[in-house]
Design an enzyme around this catalytic site. Sequence first.
Site, PDB file in Angstrom:
ATOM      1  N   SER A 149       0.798  -1.218   0.000  1.00  0.00           N
ATOM      2  CA  SER A 149       0.000   0.000   0.000  1.00  0.00           C
ATOM      3  C   SER A 149       0.835   1.276   0.000  1.00  0.00           C
ATOM      4  CB  SER A 149      -0.940   0.018   1.210  1.00  0.00           C
ATOM      5  OG  SER A 149      -0.211   0.157   2.418  1.00  0.00           O
ATOM      6  N   LYS A 171       1.018   4.561   6.965  1.00  0.00           N
ATOM      7  CA  LYS A 171       0.516   5.394   5.876  1.00  0.00           C
ATOM      8  C   LYS A 171       1.170   6.768   5.981  1.00  0.00           C
ATOM      9  CE  LYS A 171      -2.688   2.238   4.894  1.00  0.00           C
ATOM     10  NZ  LYS A 171      -2.637   1.400   3.676  1.00  0.00           N
TER      11      LYS A 171
END
Length: 278
Positions: free
Chosen positions: A42, A119
Amino acid sequence: MAEKAKTAHPIWETVKTIVYALLIAGVFRTLFFQPFWIPSGSMKPTLLIGDFLFVNKMAYGYSYASCPSLIMPAIGINVDAEDICGVFKGDNGRLFGKEPDRGDVVVFRHPVSGRDFIKRVVGMPGDRVQVKDGVLNINGEAVALADDGMFEEVAEPQGPQRLRPRCENGPVGAGGVCLKSRTIETLPGGVSHSILNIGNQASDHTGVYTVPEGHYFFMGDNRDNSSDSRLPQAAGGVGFVPFENLIGRADRVMFSSAGRSMLFFWTWRGDRFFEKIE
């Protein structure tokens, strides 16, 4: 004649050594740095599956989330940070707290599952965040973008979970070249980093999210292959992340393995030792 000092039993000495070592490791991991192994794609191209890094836990101060978790399903160990330090959860505060900067790559506890996620911070408290036609907009302004060619990787299973990459030129057969468009994104404040695009999908077209006070909005750099703040927690996403859930900042990759285990040293990527995370 002086009596000889009694010698401690070697087994007891070994036990004490192990206990002391575990205590020292626990304090080190709680206060300073936490190891983190990248399990998914991701955050490509910034972070690759198999990257190993240490998370700087001093960067934002300390909260209940700073306590280490020890989760080893194979042998039935499941000790969560909340089990140890849950009494400190709930006020959304931190000891020696410091707000992250926009653009930081952060490890945090998922607000619902409690699992560790990594993230990039794109939305600060009070920001209005929206993705329009694949372009991140913050407070009504589109971020600056510059084309950076293509990101290439081999279409093959990756990491311990044997995940196959998604490709913009897909479907691609095993061993083929998997391509994604790469763009340099510059956030308000001047932080620039690479992002990837695979294709047009629902997460490229969102409503406006207003980030609550004391919370942050996170997105993965591999924009079309990331479960992040664009998807609400009720729908299985990350949603807004409270300040107290931040664990620390990822600053540098120590080493990286392209194989199924970081112990397989022959699969280590020679170009990623001590790579700075931008």
